[in-house]
Design an enzyme around this catalytic site. Structure first.
Site, PDB file in Angstrom:
ATOM      1  CB  CYS A 382      -0.886   0.036   1.242  1.00  0.00           C
ATOM      2  SG  CYS A 382      -2.100  -1.281   1.326  1.00  0.00           S
ATOM      3  CD  GLU A 416      -0.125  -6.651  -2.747  1.00  0.00           C
ATOM      4  OE1 GLU A 416      -1.102  -6.216  -2.101  1.00  0.00           O
ATOM      5  OE2 GLU A 416       0.745  -7.397  -2.252  1.00  0.00           O
TER       6      GLU A 416
END
Length: 526
Positions: A382, A416
């Site tokens: 994140c 990601e």
């Protein structure tokens, strides 16, 4: 205040409005002009004297969702959710529950998938039926889609560079035996073309809207069982689709959350949620915050300070050693990240918090997290810059720092997926500037074109090869000329890059980084 989930009726009209209805709703655009975009009613609540409707604007990001008054609704174009005839069966027949209009599209897509896979029912596969349908659809689309001839990571093994000039070209030599196409550009995003395998689902490479999370057949992919924070969207319901916090006070800033975050239920009814800006503890009132500050000894995030230059510092926080802080950080971040899901098990993660220093302490600006052990070369799970610090260069600074850590680790990394819309813009901009900076600084030797390979670009920047190739395709630099792949830098690209670099004042200085990577494969170090 009383919440209603049942049918509501406007006082001055006989029109019944239920959840799932769609109609135009008045809002202001960026130019402060009135517009009437189509919106879906997600919830209705009664307050003394009036009703409020929580709406989601179709084709707009969820952070724009809001409560609106009845006078902003255009009832003349009201669309009711369509009811389907029967309960779902094994043959894929329609269900009986009311649905929003978009469900018809998903229903037809499922039926098309079944018809496409019908001829191949001779054998019984050990995989579940939905997975087989997904593979059949992927095979059909791939076979029917014309693919342009673009270089693969193997073909782009060597690039020769012309002497630096305003219109510069780079040629990429291909091997005698061409390997299969490595990537396909779709709307500026490169995707790996992988042969379909039974039971294997294609992974979404990132999108700019919330619906891009789903797999190609409208069925959410299974959640990963590792420490990934990617949301699989299967947990979405009417509660998590709605913002539950009105306002957060963090230090000298007041923040308006964009998305749902699972703070304790009793705090969601407060007009303001107060957070300690140093330990991120949440409190219900200003008096509680003031009392907490007399006891809180922190003036910086817990963990090790691994970088400092000027007023900018980075702290490395272990999700196992500082569990409470890490959980509070995830709760705050979830207010502004829709594509991630929150896990209270923060043990598998490291958190890198960027702060700005003044006489009162180290104030949080943003952060990124990463898995201690990533099997897919992820160097970011994140990443977030808090709204008060956005559009000031801090986002690129966080990205650059994540790649500096990868350089020290001797690895290439990639974020990601999927990325949020703002995250995708930031990464594309960073990759473009980083790669163009390398290409423009190449110098010719002995009058010949300077040469560089895709692998060398990846090693210099620690950007994964697939991201390098996708960036070159996104910038539309790759052309085929006389049997070679040529990278052409137009004058517009060169001038645009120079202007962008002049505005980029914040950069990471590797000399100020004091970081020693650990081998997390040894569980004793956790």
């Amino acid at each position: 205040m009383r919440w209603r989930c049942s049918v509501t009726k406007m006082a001055d009209s006989s029109v019944e409005i239920i959840e799932g209805c769609r109609l135009p709703v008045l809002r202001k655009n960026q130019e402060n002009e009135d517009e009437w975009p189509l919106a879906e009613i997600l919830s209705v609540k009664d307050i003394p004297g009036r009703k409020l409707y929580y709406v989601h604007y179709i084709d707009f990001n969820k952070r724009l969702d809001e409560w609106v008054t009845p006078d902003r609704l255009d009832l003349k174009k009201l669309q009711f959710p369509k009811k389907e005839a029967k309960t779902p069966t094994k043959n894929g027949l329609p269900g009986s529950r009311p649905s929003s209009p978009e469900r018809d599209v998903r229903k037809s897509l499922d039926l098309n998938v079944q018809s496409a896979s019908a001829p191949s029912r001779g054998k019984t596969l050990p995989t579940p039926k939905r997975k087989a349908e997904s593979v059949s659809l992927a095979t059909q689309v791939t076979a029917a889609t014309p693919v342009p001839s673009l270089p693969s990571s193997a073909e782009a093994s060597q690039a020769s560079v012309y002497p630096a000039m305003r219109d510069t070209s780079f040629s990429i030599k291909s091997r005698e035996e061409h390997e299969p196409l490595a990537s396909l550009t779709t709307n500026g995003t490169a995707r790996r073309l992988i042969p379909s395998q039974p039971g294997r689902k294609r992974k979404n490479c990132g999108g700019t809207d919330e619906d891009s999370q789903d797999s190609s057949d409208g069925i959410p992919s299974a959640p990963r069982m590792t420490g990934s924070l990617v949301s699989d969207r299967s947990h979405d319901d009417i509660v998590t689709r709605m913002k539950n916090i009105d306002c957060i006070e963090l230090g000298r800033h007041r923040l308006k959350p964009w998305y749902f975050s699972p703070y304790p239920q009793e705090l969601t009814t407060l007009p303001i949620l107060y957070l300690c800006e140093f330990c991120l503890k949440y409190l219900k009132s200003l008096k509680c915050l003031q009392r907490h500050l007399t006891k809180c000894n922190l003036r910086h995030p817990p963990g090790n300070e691994i970088y400092r230059k000027g007023t900018i510092s980075f702290f490395e926080i272990d999700g196992r050693k500082n569990k409470t802080y890490s959980q509070n950080l995830c709760l705050l971040a979830k207010c502004f990240l829709d594509h991630k899901t929150l896990y209270y098990d923060t043990d598998p993660f490291l958190f890198y918090v960027m702060t700005e220093y003044d006489s009162k302490g180290f104030h949080i600006v943003g952060y990124f997290s990463k898995e201690k052990e990533s099997t897919e070369d992820y160097n970011v799970a994140c990443i977030l810059t808090l709204p008060p610090y956005q559009r000031r260069g801090y986002g690129k600074l966080l990205i650059e720092f994540s790649y500096e850590l990868s350089k020290v680790e001797g690895k290439t990394g990639t974020p990601e997926k999927p990325l949020s819309d703002l995250g995708l813009l930031s990464y594309r901009s960073y990759w473009s500037q980083t790669i163009l900076e390398i290409l423009m600084n190449l110098k010719s030797e002995n009058g010949e074109r300077p040469q560089i390979t895709i692998n060398e670009i990846s090693e210099i920047t620690s950007v994964k090869k697939e991201d390098v190739i996708s960036t070159l395709q996104y910038l539309n630099l790759i052309n085929y000329y006389k049997g070679q792949y040529i990278l052409t830098l137009s004058e517009d690209i060169v001038e645009g890059h120079e202007r962008a670099m002049q505005k980029r004042h914040l950069r990471i200085d590797p000399k100020c980084l004091h970081f020693t990577p650990k081998d997390w494969s040894k569980r004793g170090k956790w």
